[in-house]
Design an enzyme around this catalytic site. Structure first.
Site, PDB file in Angstrom:
ATOM      1  N   SER A  41       0.795  -1.223   0.000  1.00  0.00           N
ATOM      2  CA  SER A  41       0.000   0.000   0.000  1.00  0.00           C
ATOM      3  C   SER A  41       0.829   1.275   0.000  1.00  0.00           C
ATOM      4  O   SER A  41       0.321   2.336  -0.345  1.00  0.00           O
ATOM      5  CB  SER A  41      -0.937   0.013   1.209  1.00  0.00           C
ATOM      6  OG  SER A  41      -0.209  -0.044   2.418  1.00  0.00           O
ATOM      7  N   ASP A 287      -3.838   8.053   8.044  1.00  0.00           N
ATOM      8  CA  ASP A 287      -5.054   7.323   8.412  1.00  0.00           C
ATOM      9  C   ASP A 287      -4.826   6.237   9.457  1.00  0.00           C
ATOM     10  O   ASP A 287      -5.654   5.353   9.617  1.00  0.00           O
ATOM     11  CB  ASP A 287      -5.694   6.704   7.158  1.00  0.00           C
ATOM     12  CG  ASP A 287      -4.769   5.703   6.465  1.00  0.00           C
ATOM     13  OD1 ASP A 287      -3.670   5.447   6.978  1.00  0.00           O
ATOM     14  OD2 ASP A 287      -5.154   5.184   5.389  1.00  0.00           O
ATOM     15  N   HIS A 290      -1.043   4.635   6.977  1.00  0.00           N
ATOM     16  CA  HIS A 290      -0.253   5.261   5.926  1.00  0.00           C
ATOM     17  C   HIS A 290       0.133   6.690   6.315  1.00  0.00           C
ATOM     18  O   HIS A 290      -0.461   7.274   7.215  1.00  0.00           O
ATOM     19  CB  HIS A 290      -1.044   5.266   4.616  1.00  0.00           C
ATOM     20  CG  HIS A 290      -1.593   3.920   4.270  1.00  0.00           C
ATOM     21  ND1 HIS A 290      -2.905   3.562   4.533  1.00  0.00           N
ATOM     22  CD2 HIS A 290      -0.998   2.831   3.726  1.00  0.00           C
ATOM     23  CE1 HIS A 290      -3.100   2.308   4.139  1.00  0.00           C
ATOM     24  NE2 HIS A 290      -1.960   1.836   3.662  1.00  0.00           N
TER      25      HIS A 290
END
Length: 332
Positions: A41, A287, A290
């Protein structure tokens, strides 16, 4: 997706370049033409969202994701650009499209493609996060580090054997400083507020990976192999955020559902129960998992100028001339 998964699916960037052209006795620096990215990610520019099309909505495809730079969600798990975006801009290349996007399927068009995807791992067993969630101790998870690193190295060697001549392999972040982990565990470091033992696992992984990259450099002398440190730049932001312009608590997420770290798995960023801070650039964490675009900008800058890239000669082996260095600084 967990920060420790990045340790299992290191961001691997492959650069394709034209041969150097000569002008008298002074060759021009090589010009990169394409970037191919593999990872999780922290470098996914939209594959997870594209793969999940038709399924119930996922937060990465909702505002406020992407709002800072793109002004819309792009599938990137951040408020804006990721390190791979800053690197592409600095090298004068277009942003690397996700592999699942239609325009990415024609490699002949240049620019490369991004194969990274949220949750990507090096091992089928899901690596460290899976082990810890399954009740394994940190010591048991640590015993898998050599196997994880071997899997990453096998992937790098396949890329080299397929013709890659410039490869950057990143380590993992200090997972013990991520709000999601801080919400679940205890045993904090009094100096940083992070989780010592989780960070210890990340550091051990990074040490083994960096040593392995160094060995591969000897095995493939005609290929530029660079280790990019993801741990040290993030740790620096956590320890001294104000020095780098981050005015908010570095262990608190900008976007989330409340609690001491503004992370609530039941009200994840992008869902109706979450709220977003007024200025993401003041935060290190986006968040709970991340980082913000501003934090990624600092990380990418450290890789590009050699501060967090090894070996560090020639500005981290990514820069080849003062002119390119100036263009990188301008882009960053």
């Amino acid at each position: 997706m967990n920060p420790l998964l990045t340790a299992a699916a290191a961001v691997v960037l492959c650069f394709l370049l034209h041969g150097a052209a000569a002008s008298g006795d002074r060759p021009f620096p090589p010009r990169f033409t394409s970037i191919f990215s593999f990872g999780s990610s922290y470098s996914d520019t939209g594959n997870f969202v594209l793969q999940s099309a038709g399924l119930p909505s996922i937060p990465f495809n909702h505002s406020p994701y992407g709002d800072t730079f793109f002004r819309r969600p792009t599938g990137r798990p951040s408020d804006g650009r990721l390190p791979i975006d800053f690197i592409a801009e600095a090298l004068g290349l277009p942003l690397v499209p996700p592999f699942l996007a239609k325009e990415a399927n024609d490699f002949g068009g240049g620019g490369g493609a991004n194969f990274a995807i949220v949750g990507g791992t090096a091992l089928d067993v899901g690596d460290y996060r899976y082990l810890l969630s399954g009740g394994k101790s940190l010591e048991q998870a640590k015993s898998f580090v050599p196997e994880v690193v071997r899997a990453i190295c096998r992937g790098v060697e396949r890329l080299v054997e397929e013709g890659a001549r410039y490869v950057v392999v990143t380590g993992t972040l200090p997972a013990g400083c991520m709000p999601m982990e801080l919400t679940k565990y205890a045993a904090y470091d009094r100096r940083t507020g992070c989780l010592r033992r989780l960070n210890g696992l990340a550091q051990y992984h990074n040490w083994v990976l960096r040593e392995a990259v160094e060995r591969m450099r000897g095995k493939y002398p005609t290929t530029k192999l660079v280790y990019a440190d993801f741990y040290k730049p993030v740790a620096s932001l956590v320890r001294r955020p104000a020095k780098f312009g981050f005015t908010q608590q570095p262990l608190k997420a900008c976007c989330g559902g409340g609690g001491p770290y503004n992370y609530n798995p039941g009200a994840a960023c992008g869902s109706p129960g979450a709220s977003t801070c007024g200025d993401p650039s003041a935060y290190v964490n986006w968040d709970g998992i991340h980082l913000t675009e501003a934090a990624y900008k600092y990380v990418a800058g450290g890789w590009l100028n050699g501060v967090y890239a090894y070996p560090s000669e020639d500005h981290g082996q990514i820069l080849h001339s003062r002119a390119l260095l100036r263009s990188c600084n301008k882009a960053l």
